[in-house]
Write a protein that holds these residues in place. Structure first.
Motif, PDB file in Angstrom:
ATOM      1  N   VAL A  22      72.021  24.188  13.767  1.00 13.59           N
ATOM      2  CA  VAL A  22      71.347  25.347  14.358  1.00 13.59           C
ATOM      3  C   VAL A  22      70.791  26.247  13.258  1.00 13.59           C
ATOM      4  N   THR A  23      71.557  26.448  12.190  1.00 15.61           N
ATOM      5  CA  THR A  23      71.091  27.273  11.066  1.00 15.61           C
ATOM      6  C   THR A  23      69.837  26.666  10.445  1.00 15.61           C
ATOM      7  N   SER A  24      69.871  25.354  10.184  1.00  6.16           N
ATOM      8  CA  SER A  24      68.711  24.669   9.603  1.00  6.16           C
ATOM      9  C   SER A  24      67.505  24.741  10.541  1.00  6.16           C
ATOM     10  N   PHE A  25      67.762  24.563  11.833  1.00  4.37           N
ATOM     11  CA  PHE A  25      66.684  24.595  12.818  1.00  4.37           C
ATOM     12  C   PHE A  25      65.991  25.962  12.834  1.00  4.37           C
ATOM     13  N   LEU A  26      66.782  27.028  12.851  1.00  9.24           N
ATOM     14  CA  LEU A  26      66.202  28.377  12.876  1.00  9.24           C
ATOM     15  C   LEU A  26      65.528  28.723  11.551  1.00  9.24           C
ATOM     16  N   LYS A  27      66.033  28.151  10.461  1.00  5.28           N
ATOM     17  CA  LYS A  27      65.472  28.417   9.135  1.00  5.28           C
ATOM     18  C   LYS A  27      64.111  27.750   8.960  1.00  5.28           C
ATOM     19  N   HIS A  28      64.005  26.492   9.389  1.00  2.00           N
ATOM     20  CA  HIS A  28      62.797  25.706   9.133  1.00  2.00           C
ATOM     21  C   HIS A  28      61.867  25.581  10.346  1.00  2.00           C
ATOM     22  N   GLY A  29      62.364  25.893  11.530  1.00  2.23           N
ATOM     23  CA  GLY A  29      61.530  25.802  12.723  1.00  2.23           C
ATOM     24  C   GLY A  29      61.479  24.415  13.331  1.00  2.23           C
ATOM     25  N   ARG A  30      61.960  23.421  12.606  1.00  2.00           N
ATOM     26  CA  ARG A  30      62.026  22.051  13.133  1.00  2.00           C
ATOM     27  C   ARG A  30      63.018  21.231  12.319  1.00  2.00           C
ATOM     28  N   ILE A  31      63.695  20.297  13.010  1.00  2.00           N
ATOM     29  CA  ILE A  31      64.609  19.378  12.334  1.00  2.00           C
ATOM     30  C   ILE A  31      64.451  17.996  12.942  1.00  2.00           C
ATOM     31  N   GLU A  32      64.858  17.002  12.197  1.00  6.31           N
ATOM     32  CA  GLU A  32      64.830  15.623  12.666  1.00  6.31           C
ATOM     33  C   GLU A  32      66.272  15.147  12.724  1.00  6.31           C
ATOM     34  N   GLU A  71      70.117  35.566   5.969  1.00 11.22           N
ATOM     35  CA  GLU A  71      68.651  35.576   5.927  1.00 11.22           C
ATOM     36  C   GLU A  71      68.057  34.970   7.202  1.00 11.22           C
ATOM     37  N   VAL A  72      68.704  33.915   7.713  1.00  4.51           N
ATOM     38  CA  VAL A  72      68.227  33.255   8.927  1.00  4.51           C
ATOM     39  C   VAL A  72      68.359  34.197  10.117  1.00  4.51           C
ATOM     40  N   VAL A  73      69.453  34.959  10.160  1.00  7.32           N
ATOM     41  CA  VAL A  73      69.656  35.921  11.249  1.00  7.32           C
ATOM     42  C   VAL A  73      68.567  36.993  11.195  1.00  7.32           C
ATOM     43  N   LYS A  74      68.265  37.462   9.999  1.00  4.52           N
ATOM     44  CA  LYS A  74      67.211  38.465   9.822  1.00  4.52           C
ATOM     45  C   LYS A  74      65.875  37.913  10.325  1.00  4.52           C
ATOM     46  N   THR A  75      65.556  36.681   9.935  1.00  6.73           N
ATOM     47  CA  THR A  75      64.315  36.032  10.378  1.00  6.73           C
ATOM     48  C   THR A  75      64.292  35.884  11.897  1.00  6.73           C
ATOM     49  N   LEU A  76      65.425  35.487  12.462  1.00  4.21           N
ATOM     50  CA  LEU A  76      65.521  35.309  13.915  1.00  4.21           C
ATOM     51  C   LEU A  76      65.191  36.606  14.648  1.00  4.21           C
TER      52      LEU A  76
END
Length: 113
Positions: A22-32, A71-76
């Motif tokens: 979930v952290t990676s997904f919110l950070k990058h906008g997409r995951i595989e 940082e991810v929370v801030k971006t979210l």
């Protein structure tokens, strides 16, 4: 029948893996990832975005308790959630890529709409 997928992991390993996804997904906008993992991560990520839309201190602390990077929370809260202010759920999409070469597991791309 449980309300979630066990993914062949013990509770602590599963929780850590999903938090990381979930952290990676919110950070990058997409995951595989595999389809089953993506389905689990999607439900949690949608809840995090909904909390982000609420925008109050309690919601921020709830997200901070789950997401691994501040940082991810801030971006979210500042960038991702405001984009979906007029949308009631359905913030993500899954695109099937096909089977993985090694074990044949169905691979998908999970991304923000």
């Amino acid at each position: 029948m449980a309300g979630y997928r066990k993914l062949g992991l013990s509770t602590d390993q599963r929780r850590a893996m999903l938090r990381s996804l979930v952290t990676s997904f919110l950070k990058h906008g997409r995951i595989e990832t595999t389809e089953t993992r993506a389905k689990e991560a999607r439900s949690i990520a949608e809840k995090m975005i909904t909390l982000g839309k609420r925008g109050d201190l309690h919601a921020r602390r709830q997200v901070l308790a789950y997401v691994l990077e501040e940082e991810v929370v801030k971006t979210l809260f500042e960038e991702i959630a405001p984009k979906y202010a007029d949308r009631n759920g359905g913030y993500t999409r899954m695109i099937k890529k096909g089977p993985r070469r090694g074990d044949g597991a169905e691979v998908v791309i999970l991304e923000l709409v």
